[in-house]
Structures are given as structure tokens and as C-alpha cells.
Design a protein around this motif. Sequence first.
Motif, short mmCIF file in Angstrom:
data_model
loop_
_atom_site.label_atom_id
_atom_site.label_comp_id
_atom_site.label_asym_id
_atom_site.label_seq_id
_atom_site.Cartn_x
_atom_site.Cartn_y
_atom_site.Cartn_z
N GLY A 54 -33.53 -24.62 15.43
CA GLY A 54 -33.31 -24.59 16.86
C GLY A 54 -31.97 -24.09 17.36
O GLY A 54 -31.47 -24.58 18.37
N PHE A 55 -31.38 -23.11 16.69
CA PHE A 55 -30.16 -22.50 17.21
C PHE A 55 -30.16 -21.01 16.88
O PHE A 55 -30.88 -20.56 16.00
N LYS A 56 -29.36 -20.26 17.63
CA LYS A 56 -29.25 -18.81 17.43
C LYS A 56 -28.23 -18.54 16.34
O LYS A 56 -27.09 -18.98 16.41
N VAL A 57 -28.66 -17.81 15.31
CA VAL A 57 -27.78 -17.48 14.18
C VAL A 57 -26.84 -16.35 14.58
O VAL A 57 -27.25 -15.36 15.18
N ASP A 58 -25.57 -16.51 14.27
CA ASP A 58 -24.57 -15.47 14.51
C ASP A 58 -24.55 -14.54 13.29
O ASP A 58 -24.23 -14.97 12.18
N GLU A 59 -24.89 -13.28 13.51
CA GLU A 59 -24.98 -12.32 12.40
C GLU A 59 -23.65 -12.16 11.66
O GLU A 59 -23.64 -12.02 10.43
N ASN A 60 -22.54 -12.18 12.39
CA ASN A 60 -21.24 -12.03 11.74
C ASN A 60 -20.94 -13.21 10.82
O ASN A 60 -20.40 -13.03 9.73
N GLU A 61 -21.30 -14.41 11.26
CA GLU A 61 -21.08 -15.59 10.42
C GLU A 61 -22.01 -15.56 9.21
O GLU A 61 -21.62 -15.95 8.12
N MET A 62 -23.24 -15.10 9.40
CA MET A 62 -24.20 -15.06 8.29
C MET A 62 -23.77 -14.09 7.19
O MET A 62 -24.11 -14.29 6.03
N ARG A 63 -23.01 -13.08 7.55
CA ARG A 63 -22.53 -12.13 6.53
C ARG A 63 -21.58 -12.79 5.54
O ARG A 63 -21.41 -12.31 4.43
N GLN A 64 -20.99 -13.91 5.95
CA GLN A 64 -20.07 -14.65 5.08
C GLN A 64 -20.80 -15.57 4.10
O GLN A 64 -20.22 -16.05 3.14
N VAL A 65 -22.07 -15.83 4.36
CA VAL A 65 -22.86 -16.77 3.56
C VAL A 65 -23.35 -16.07 2.30
O VAL A 65 -24.05 -15.07 2.37
N GLU A 66 -22.97 -16.62 1.13
CA GLU A 66 -23.37 -16.01 -0.13
C GLU A 66 -24.25 -16.91 -0.99
O GLU A 66 -25.03 -16.42 -1.79
N THR A 67 -24.13 -18.22 -0.83
CA THR A 67 -24.90 -19.14 -1.67
C THR A 67 -25.82 -20.00 -0.82
O THR A 67 -25.66 -20.11 0.40
N PHE A 68 -26.79 -20.61 -1.49
CA PHE A 68 -27.72 -21.50 -0.80
C PHE A 68 -26.96 -22.66 -0.16
O PHE A 68 -27.24 -23.04 0.98
N ASP A 69 -25.99 -23.21 -0.87
CA ASP A 69 -25.20 -24.33 -0.34
C ASP A 69 -24.41 -23.91 0.90
O ASP A 69 -24.32 -24.67 1.86
N GLN A 70 -23.86 -22.71 0.90
CA GLN A 70 -23.14 -22.22 2.07
C GLN A 70 -24.08 -22.08 3.27
O GLN A 70 -23.69 -22.37 4.40
N LEU A 71 -25.30 -21.65 3.02
CA LEU A 71 -26.29 -21.55 4.08
C LEU A 71 -26.60 -22.93 4.64
O LEU A 71 -26.67 -23.11 5.86
N CYS A 72 -26.74 -23.91 3.77
CA CYS A 72 -26.99 -25.28 4.21
C CYS A 72 -25.83 -25.79 5.06
O CYS A 72 -26.05 -26.41 6.12
N MET A 73 -24.60 -25.54 4.64
CA MET A 73 -23.43 -25.99 5.39
C MET A 73 -23.35 -25.29 6.75
O MET A 73 -23.00 -25.90 7.76
N TYR A 74 -23.69 -23.99 6.78
CA TYR A 74 -23.71 -23.24 8.03
C TYR A 74 -24.70 -23.88 9.01
O TYR A 74 -24.37 -24.11 10.18
N ILE A 75 -25.88 -24.17 8.52
CA ILE A 75 -26.90 -24.79 9.37
C ILE A 75 -26.45 -26.17 9.84
O ILE A 75 -26.56 -26.50 11.02
N GLU A 76 -25.91 -26.96 8.93
CA GLU A 76 -25.48 -28.31 9.28
C GLU A 76 -24.42 -28.29 10.38
O GLU A 76 -24.44 -29.12 11.29
N ARG A 77 -23.51 -27.32 10.34
CA ARG A 77 -22.48 -27.22 11.38
C ARG A 77 -23.09 -26.95 12.75
O ARG A 77 -22.55 -27.37 13.76
N HIS A 78 -24.20 -26.25 12.78
CA HIS A 78 -24.78 -25.86 14.05
C HIS A 78 -25.84 -26.83 14.60
O HIS A 78 -26.20 -26.73 15.76
N VAL A 79 -26.31 -27.72 13.78
CA VAL A 79 -27.31 -28.68 14.26
C VAL A 79 -26.75 -30.10 14.39
O VAL A 79 -27.45 -30.99 14.81
N ALA A 80 -25.50 -30.27 14.03
CA ALA A 80 -24.88 -31.60 14.07
C ALA A 80 -24.76 -32.13 15.48
O ALA A 80 -24.75 -31.47 16.44
#
Length: 80
Positions: A54-80
Motif C-alpha cells: 500500500g505505498f508508492k515505491v520510489d524508483e531511485n531508492e529501489m536502485r539501492q536495494v540489492e538483497t532480499f533483506d534490504q528490500l524487506c527493510m525498505y518496505i518496513e520503513r514505508h509501512v511502519a
Amino acid sequence: MNTQEVKEKLTKIFVEDLEYNAEDITPDATLKEDIGVDSLDMIDIVAAVENNFGFKVDENEMRQVETFDQLCMYIERHVA
């Protein structure tokens, strides 16, 4: 949503919706090399994240995501 809930939901999306191998999905697995995500797959992942979390992904931030765990942390920051 806590870290474990994000990881469980995202793993389910990767395996059931995007049809990746469950055994390839570990916290330190790289999206490209270990899981096999290519640029077209990333579009599907972004859409799945937006739809399921339920949030809009920022393409620039997603380019920094390299691992599954980083993706999880990215999502957690935006849904908290």
C-alpha cells in the motif's frame, strides 16, 4: 507491520505470485545473482510491493536495494 511479517508476506509474494524458488530466498540473497531477478522482473516486484503493502515505491531508492533483506527493510520503513 514488523520485520517478520514483512519477510513472510514478501517471501509469499516471491514464491506464489512471482514464482521464484523458495530455497533461493534468504535474507542475504542478492536479488539479481542469487534469486534471478532481471529488469523486467523488477517491474513486477515493484507492482507487487505497491499492491500488497500500500505505498508508492520510489524508483531511485529501489536502485539501492540489492538483497532480499534490504528490500524487506525498505518496505518496513514505508509501512511502519
